[in-house]
Write a protein that holds these residues in place. Structure first.
Motif, PDB file in Angstrom:
ATOM      1  N   ILE A  10      16.242  32.915 -22.991  1.00 51.76           N
ATOM      2  CA  ILE A  10      15.684  34.034 -23.718  1.00 51.76           C
ATOM      3  C   ILE A  10      16.402  35.240 -23.570  1.00 51.76           C
ATOM      4  N   LEU A  11      16.791  36.001 -24.873  1.00 53.63           N
ATOM      5  CA  LEU A  11      18.032  37.101 -24.744  1.00 53.63           C
ATOM      6  C   LEU A  11      16.921  38.311 -25.046  1.00 53.63           C
ATOM      7  N   ILE A  12      17.347  39.426 -23.971  1.00 52.67           N
ATOM      8  CA  ILE A  12      16.649  40.751 -24.067  1.00 52.67           C
ATOM      9  C   ILE A  12      17.573  41.648 -24.366  1.00 52.67           C
ATOM     10  N   LEU A  13      17.264  42.393 -25.556  1.00 47.30           N
ATOM     11  CA  LEU A  13      18.069  43.341 -26.310  1.00 47.30           C
ATOM     12  C   LEU A  13      17.886  44.611 -25.476  1.00 47.30           C
ATOM     13  N   GLU A  18      23.426  48.088 -16.862  1.00 41.89           N
ATOM     14  CA  GLU A  18      22.782  47.327 -15.805  1.00 41.89           C
ATOM     15  C   GLU A  18      21.222  47.166 -16.246  1.00 41.89           C
ATOM     16  N   PRO A  19      20.704  46.111 -16.359  1.00 44.08           N
ATOM     17  CA  PRO A  19      19.165  46.127 -16.829  1.00 44.08           C
ATOM     18  C   PRO A  19      18.413  46.801 -15.673  1.00 44.08           C
ATOM     19  N   ARG A  20      17.645  47.530 -16.086  1.00 44.09           N
ATOM     20  CA  ARG A  20      16.504  48.320 -15.229  1.00 44.09           C
ATOM     21  C   ARG A  20      15.349  48.562 -15.962  1.00 44.09           C
ATOM     22  N   GLY A  21      14.224  49.251 -15.084  1.00 43.43           N
ATOM     23  CA  GLY A  21      13.163  49.471 -16.021  1.00 43.43           C
ATOM     24  C   GLY A  21      12.402  48.292 -16.739  1.00 43.43           C
ATOM     25  N   VAL A  22      11.875  48.673 -17.666  1.00 38.64           N
ATOM     26  CA  VAL A  22      11.257  47.371 -18.475  1.00 38.64           C
ATOM     27  C   VAL A  22      12.111  46.266 -18.845  1.00 38.64           C
ATOM     28  N   GLY A  27      12.666  40.806 -17.684  1.00 39.76           N
ATOM     29  CA  GLY A  27      13.834  39.570 -16.927  1.00 39.76           C
ATOM     30  C   GLY A  27      13.318  38.825 -15.968  1.00 39.76           C
ATOM     31  N   ARG A  28      12.698  39.598 -14.987  1.00 44.22           N
ATOM     32  CA  ARG A  28      12.216  38.983 -13.771  1.00 44.22           C
ATOM     33  C   ARG A  28      10.868  38.118 -14.116  1.00 44.22           C
ATOM     34  N   ASP A  29      10.032  38.717 -14.966  1.00 44.50           N
ATOM     35  CA  ASP A  29       8.853  37.941 -15.607  1.00 44.50           C
ATOM     36  C   ASP A  29       9.064  36.626 -16.125  1.00 44.50           C
ATOM     37  N   PHE A  30      10.219  36.511 -16.687  1.00 46.81           N
ATOM     38  CA  PHE A  30      10.538  35.445 -17.661  1.00 46.81           C
ATOM     39  C   PHE A  30      11.408  34.453 -16.648  1.00 46.81           C
ATOM     40  N   GLU A  31      11.823  34.973 -15.788  1.00 49.32           N
ATOM     41  CA  GLU A  31      12.681  34.013 -14.678  1.00 49.32           C
ATOM     42  C   GLU A  31      11.493  33.206 -14.135  1.00 49.32           C
ATOM     43  N   ALA A  32      10.342  34.050 -13.451  1.00 55.68           N
ATOM     44  CA  ALA A  32       9.290  33.456 -12.825  1.00 55.68           C
ATOM     45  C   ALA A  32       8.742  32.450 -13.652  1.00 55.68           C
ATOM     46  N   ARG A  33       8.902  32.270 -14.850  1.00 53.55           N
ATOM     47  CA  ARG A  33       8.213  31.314 -15.712  1.00 53.55           C
ATOM     48  C   ARG A  33       9.286  30.205 -16.193  1.00 53.55           C
TER      49      ARG A  33
END
Length: 226
Positions: A10-13, A18-22, A27-33
């Motif tokens: 999955i690509l998050i735009l 550095e990814p932060r906040g939402v 990202g963490r939620d999708f990694e957990a899945r």
């Protein structure tokens, strides 16, 4: 990029830095899945994703090429592309599943004037004044001189963030002094000028109610923003 052999990607735009906040939460939620997560920063050949369609197409092609053997998804994050129906079209062409509303829904919500007119046809009261959309100062001045409009006027862009793309005009001098610069800023940011007028209500509050609608027709609201 966190890679897992054979796992969907999955690509998050909206994550140039550095990814932060939402973005980081997503990202963490999708990694957990079990997803392999990609961010914009993972594609240094695209230092910035402007509103130009061709640039986004190239980034999506690069993402798809890197994950050609697995299912590919895209989440618009907090980027401007989350409000544009073209995003769904581009991804469909490349076999990328977009986690966002359909192009038809995005088109409706992406044009605030069309959305308010749709609501009005359903019997929902709105503050939209007659006429519009307007594309120039001359058209706005002509509307302001008509009987259907009176100062103060609230000018809003049909597209863009509703909390930012608005301007309150108190009189004719204020209109001639401030509106040209505002229209120029809209053109630079959105690539177009398309605005409408709303009636001003003294001491009015702007309350935003985020919500999600599910395929079965049910919906859920989230915390309101005053």
């Amino acid at each position: 990029m966190q890679e897992q052999v054979g796992s969907p990607r999955i690509l998050i735009l909206g994550t140039r830095g550095e990814p932060r906040g939402v973005a980081l939460t997503l990202g963490r939620d999708f990694e957990a899945r079990g997803f392999g997560v990609c961010y914009e920063r993972d594609f240094p050949e695209f230092p910035h994703i402007p509103r130009k369609d061709s640039k986004l197409r190239e980034l999506l092609k690069s993402f798809r090429a890197q994950a050609s053997q697995v299912e590919c998804y895209l989440h618009p994050g907090l980027s401007d592309w989350g409000q544009r129906p073209e995003l769904v079209t581009f991804c469909n062409e490349l076999g990328i599943v977009v986690l966002a509303p359909s192009a038809r829904v995005l088109a409706l919500f992406g044009n605030r004037l069309s959305l308010l007119e749709f609501a009005s046809n359903l019997g929902v009261l709105t503050l939209v004044s007659e006429g519009g959309p307007f594309h120039s100062l001359k058209e706005i001045e002509a509307a302001a001189s008509g009987a259907a409009h009176s100062f103060p006027l609230i000018l809003k862009s049909c597209r863009g963030d509703p909390t930012l793309a608005s301007l309150t005009v108190h009189d004719g001098e204020d209109l001639r002094r401030r509106v040209p610069l505002w229209l120029e800023q809209l053109h630079l940011h959105l690539g177009e000028v398309m605005v409408f007028c709303e009636k001003s209500v003294e001491d009015a509050r702007l309350i935003i109610v985020p919500f999600v609608r599910f395929l079965d027709g049910s919906f859920e609201t989230f915390v309101t923003v005053d």
